[in-house]
Scaffold this active site. Structure first.
Site, PDB file in Angstrom:
ATOM      1  N   LYS A  88     -19.303 148.388  34.732  1.00 13.70           N
ATOM      2  CA  LYS A  88     -20.118 147.948  35.179  1.00 13.70           C
ATOM      3  C   LYS A  88     -21.236 148.300  36.180  1.00 13.70           C
ATOM      4  O   LYS A  88     -22.564 148.107  36.245  1.00 13.70           O
ATOM      5  CB  LYS A  88     -20.847 146.077  34.782  1.00 13.70           C
ATOM      6  N   SER A  96     -12.932 150.488  29.574  1.00 12.62           N
ATOM      7  CA  SER A  96     -13.757 149.976  30.449  1.00 12.62           C
ATOM      8  C   SER A  96     -13.553 149.150  31.523  1.00 12.62           C
ATOM      9  O   SER A  96     -14.509 148.706  32.152  1.00 12.62           O
ATOM     10  CB  SER A  96     -14.569 149.596  29.015  1.00 12.62           C
TER      11      SER A  96
HETATM   12  C1  LIG Z   1     -19.499 145.348  29.117  1.00  7.95           C
HETATM   13  C2  LIG Z   1     -18.155 146.011  28.723  1.00  7.95           C
HETATM   14  C3  LIG Z   1     -17.846 146.300  27.891  1.00  7.95           C
HETATM   15  C4  LIG Z   1     -19.831 145.966  26.687  1.00  7.95           C
HETATM   16  O1  LIG Z   1     -19.943 147.681  27.847  1.00  7.95           O
HETATM   17  P1  LIG Z   1     -21.755 146.907  26.514  1.00  7.95           P
HETATM   18  O2  LIG Z   1     -22.435 148.648  27.607  1.00  7.95           O
HETATM   19  O3  LIG Z   1     -22.319 146.643  26.030  1.00  7.95           O
HETATM   20  O4  LIG Z   1     -21.301 148.395  24.726  1.00  7.95           O
HETATM   21  C5  LIG Z   1     -17.150 146.722  27.449  1.00  7.95           C
HETATM   22  N1  LIG Z   1     -15.696 146.859  27.939  1.00  7.95           N
HETATM   23  C6  LIG Z   1     -15.606 146.139  29.002  1.00  7.95           C
HETATM   24  C7  LIG Z   1     -14.491 145.934  29.782  1.00  7.95           C
HETATM   25  C8  LIG Z   1     -16.958 145.329  29.739  1.00  7.95           C
HETATM   26  O5  LIG Z   1     -17.060 144.809  30.575  1.00  7.95           O
END
Ligand SMILES: *Cc1c(COP(=O)(O)O)cnc(C)c1O
Length: 329
Positions: free
Chosen positions: A58, A313
């Site tokens: 993010k 992510s």
């Molecule tokens: C926000 C987030 C997601 C999802 O991302 P999007 O762009 O909303 O699809 C997945 N994993 C983590 C760790 C996140 O912070």
């Protein structure tokens, strides 16, 4: 004042975002495991965004979006509503760029998340999640104080910023046969699809959602954005109710398919990931890894000998929660 430029982002926007993020975001490592490759009969390359600044991808979208604001908006400041990774990412990006940031968070958000966000210098505005609407509060702050609302996914500069993670993976390791990306509101997936268009156009791309939060899959099937009631899943980062007006068309046009995984498989994947790659990730963080394993188990021949990318992510999970989830506490 809300500005959501409605222009659809392009592969060139992801390349431009990468230049802006150079030196500001970490170029995160790509992890490999010979054991995993041998087990799955493929080459698996994991882009480790749990090691990004503030612990998730993010930061890319937040920093990029702030850097594209004009001087007046930067002086007035930005606002976001989130109790999760977007809040921390925007708070740090704003501190680095000397832009005042206000984060609207529920009164009962975990103390550690409130402290982390405040630690990056953001002003916190609390609300009662049972009686108040955070979007309304943020919109009022935006109107009254001229703040710019930075949404977590449905914004062209956010999408372009998120796409830089997969752009780096493709730059560092060359074209892939398949890519698995977690899916919440679709910022990371739509940005990744643009990066793939730029550097690996033949690659099949799969979104992976929590089973309880399968609005993306439903939307893909229906050909329009489907909204669901607030889902319950341990993958809180992907517990979104619907895709965005900007993310949906990119996903609908370019994604190969959207897969879903149940929470119990996510827990197993968290433990396996920690033991194979020696890093701790949050439940949402292993969505794509978990979906990749399920896809290969369902159709090993399709993926035999292929080069497969996976986004991990985020890594923001308290250790005691991690331990109680994976059962080693
Ligand atoms: C926000 C987030 C997601 C999802 O991302 P999007 O762009 O909303 O699809 C997945 N994993 C983590 C760790 C996140 O912070």
């Amino acid at each position: 004042m809300t500005t959501t430029p409605d222009a659809r982002p392009t592969p060139d926007d992801v390349r431009a975002a990468a230049e802006i993020l150079h030196g500001a975001a970490h170029r995160t490592p790509v992890l490999t495991s010979r054991l995993t490759d041998a087990e799955l009969g493929a080459t698996v390359l994991v882009k480790a965004e749990n090691l990004q600044r503030t612990g998730s991808f993010k930061f890319r979208g937040a920093f990029h979006t702030l850097s594209r604001l004009d001087a007046g908006r930067r002086r007035a400041g930005v606002v976001a509503y989130s109790s999760g990774n977007h809040a921390q990412a925007l708070a740090l990006a704003a501190q680095l760029q000397e832009v005042p940031a206000t984060i609207v968070m529920p009164q009962d958000a975990p103390a550690s998340k409130i402290a982390a966000t405040r630690g990056y210098g953001a002003r916190i505005v609390h609300y009662d999640r049972y009686t108040e609407d955070r979007a309304v509060i943020a919109a009022e702050l935006a109107d009254r104080s001229g703040l710019t609302l930075v949404p977590p996914y449905d914004h062209p500069h956010v999408i372009a910023g998120q796409g830089t993670a997969v752009l780096e993976l493709l730059e560092d390791h060359g074209p892939l046969d398949a890519l698995f990306v977690c899916l919440g509101g679709g910022g990371l997936l739509s940005g990744s699809l643009l990066a793939v268009q730029a550097l690996s156009p033949g690659c099949a791309v799969f979104g992976v959602e929590p089973e309880a939060s399968d609005d993306g899959r439903q939307s893909l099937r229906a050909g329009r954005i489907v909204s669901i009631p607030q889902p319950r899943t341990i993958a809180d980062g992907a517990a979104t109710r619907h895709l965005g007006d900007l993310t949906f068309p990119i996903i609908a046009e370019h994604v190969t398919d959207v897969l879903t995984v149940p929470d119990d498989a996510l827990i197993t994947a968290m433990a396996l990931f920690a033991s194979r790659y020696k890093v701790v990730v949050e439940p949402t963080g292993v969505l794509a890894f978990c979906g990749m394993r399920a896809a290969i188990a369902a159709d090993p021949e399709r993926f035999a000998g292929k080069r497969i990318g996976v986004t991990v992510s985020g890594g923001n999970v308290d250790l005691d929660r991690f331990a109680s989830l994976v059962g080693t506490g």
